[in-house]
Design a protein around this motif. Structure first.
Motif, short mmCIF file in Angstrom:
data_model
loop_
_atom_site.label_atom_id
_atom_site.label_comp_id
_atom_site.label_asym_id
_atom_site.label_seq_id
_atom_site.Cartn_x
_atom_site.Cartn_y
_atom_site.Cartn_z
N GLY A 1 -7.16 -30.14 24.50
CA GLY A 1 -5.86 -29.69 24.33
C GLY A 1 -5.50 -28.22 24.77
O GLY A 1 -4.74 -27.97 25.47
N ALA A 2 -6.71 -27.41 24.60
CA ALA A 2 -6.60 -26.09 25.01
C ALA A 2 -6.75 -25.92 26.49
O ALA A 2 -5.95 -25.30 27.36
CB ALA A 2 -7.88 -25.11 24.45
N LYS B 1 4.03 -34.81 28.37
CA LYS B 1 3.63 -35.83 29.35
C LYS B 1 2.24 -36.39 29.68
O LYS B 1 1.82 -37.22 29.69
CB LYS B 1 4.57 -35.73 30.62
CG LYS B 1 5.76 -35.41 30.68
CD LYS B 1 6.44 -35.52 32.04
CE LYS B 1 6.24 -34.26 32.68
NZ LYS B 1 7.04 -34.43 33.82
N ASN B 2 1.64 -35.11 29.42
CA ASN B 2 -0.22 -35.49 29.85
C ASN B 2 -0.63 -35.90 28.47
O ASN B 2 -1.84 -36.44 28.52
CB ASN B 2 -0.67 -34.20 29.94
CG ASN B 2 -0.23 -33.63 31.35
OD1 ASN B 2 0.21 -34.19 32.25
ND2 ASN B 2 -0.70 -32.24 31.73
N ILE B 3 -0.10 -35.83 27.40
CA ILE B 3 -0.74 -36.33 26.23
C ILE B 3 -0.08 -37.56 25.37
O ILE B 3 -0.36 -37.75 24.22
CB ILE B 3 -1.01 -35.02 25.17
CG1 ILE B 3 -2.24 -35.29 24.42
CG2 ILE B 3 0.16 -34.71 24.22
CD1 ILE B 3 -2.76 -34.01 23.53
N THR C 1 -0.68 -27.84 12.70
CA THR C 1 -1.46 -28.54 11.70
C THR C 1 -3.00 -28.34 11.57
O THR C 1 -3.49 -27.33 12.69
CB THR C 1 -1.37 -30.09 11.79
OG1 THR C 1 -2.16 -30.46 13.01
CG2 THR C 1 0.13 -30.37 12.05
N ALA C 2 -3.47 -28.70 10.60
CA ALA C 2 -4.91 -28.30 10.44
C ALA C 2 -5.66 -28.99 11.43
O ALA C 2 -6.78 -28.68 12.11
CB ALA C 2 -5.54 -28.71 9.06
N CYS D 1 -1.88 -32.62 18.37
CA CYS D 1 -2.41 -31.78 19.51
C CYS D 1 -1.53 -31.79 20.43
O CYS D 1 -1.62 -30.60 21.31
CB CYS D 1 -3.81 -32.74 19.89
SG CYS D 1 -5.25 -32.45 18.85
N GLY D 2 -0.66 -32.65 20.68
CA GLY D 2 0.40 -32.61 21.91
C GLY D 2 1.43 -31.31 21.20
O GLY D 2 1.67 -30.71 22.47
#
Length: 290
Positions: A227-228, A202-204, A115-116, A171-172
């Motif tokens: 996220g990176a 799981k982290n997000i 996504t953007a 972002c996930g």
């Protein structure tokens, strides 16, 4: 194309293929295009990704609203001073992720990946990892196909829209896709790539979508940077032998259910979270005049 992560692992093992190879094969079948043409098209997208990831690092880019801008440049300058805590590798990745977000907010050209709002995660992760590992451009593009294969499965079983599933879906998903791409780039198996995606999700899990003034800027840009980092650190964990006790398909299912359970105020409506804090509302009035 397969419908689940388990099916993807099984068919890759059966055919002795990487995820990126299977993804290209399936794309060729569905589009009736040659694998060479499909690879060329991805190469064009990768060039856009590279440009977006570097422009904000080299120049102070400001968003149209004025809410964000110049942070990628600041990180790059900080990186060049050699005083970073997490090292130049991680800071470069964060700077590139921010750059893509800033270019997007400045109405520049980006690749919505997926996504953007999450456009910086995959480019920053793949480019920076490839640079560290001395990979060729073709190998980086192969990683993009790995990421694509993961993304297709997430899209089939959950959602990638913040308006439907919160930022965890944007972002996930991007982080999960990126981490899988890096794992295969590092020589990992399809099973390891899916483990990386599962751990990332799981982290997000549960991350809300609460854009200030309804714009994909605050806190979206910073979430691209984190996220990176999530994608890269998880790739290292998996390559060390760490596995996800909850399999990929279960994490995707959980993400979808959690997204549905989020109230509408926390799904891109700008009616909750950071968007309605005192400062968030002040910024909204400043940008929108109301």
């Amino acid at each position: 194309m397969v419908n689940t992560g388990k099916e993807l692992i099984d068919i890759c093992q059966k055919k002795n293929m990487k995820i990126w190879e299977y993804t290209i094969e399936q794309e060729a079948i569905s589009t009736e295009k040659s694998k060479e043409d499909i690879f060329k098209n991805m190469k064009k997208s990768f060039q856009v990704m590279k440009d977006a990831a570097e422009c904000g690092v080299r120049h102070k880019v400001k968003s149209v609203s004025g809410l964000i801008g110049g942070d990628a440049y600041k990180l790059n300058e900080y990186c060049n001073q050699g005083k970073t805590l997490t090292g130049t590798f991680m800071v470069k990745a964060m700077a590139r992720a921010l750059s893509c977000s800033e270019i997007n907010a400045a109405m520049g050209k980006i690749v919505a990946a997926p996504t953007a709002g999450s456009c910086g995660i995959i480019p920053a992760t793949i480019i920076t990892a490839g640079e560290k590992l001395n990979k060729s451009e073709d190998e980086l593009i192969q990683s993009l196909f790995t990421a694509t294969g993961i993304g297709i499965i997430i899209a089939k079983n959950a959602t990638m829209a913040g308006a439907e599933g919160g930022c965890q879906a944007e972002c996930g998903s991007a982080s999960a896709m990126a981490s899988a791409g890096v794992v295969e780039m590092m020589g990992g198996t399809p099973q390891q790539a899916l483990n990386a995606s599962a751990i990332v999700i799981k982290n997000i899990l549960g991350l809300v979508c609460d854009p200030v003034a309804g714009l994909v800027e605050i806190p979206c840009a910073m979430r691209n940077a984190s996220g990176a980092v999530n994608a890269l650190t998880t790739a290292d964990m998996v390559m060390a032998g760490v596995i996800s006790r909850i399999p990929f398909d279960d994490t995707v299912s959980a993400m979808y259910k959690v997204g549905k359970q989020l109230p509408c105020e926390l799904r891109e409506t700008a009616l909750g979270g950071l968007a309605i804090t005192e400062t968030g509302l002040k910024l909204k009035r400043k940008v929108l005049g109301k």
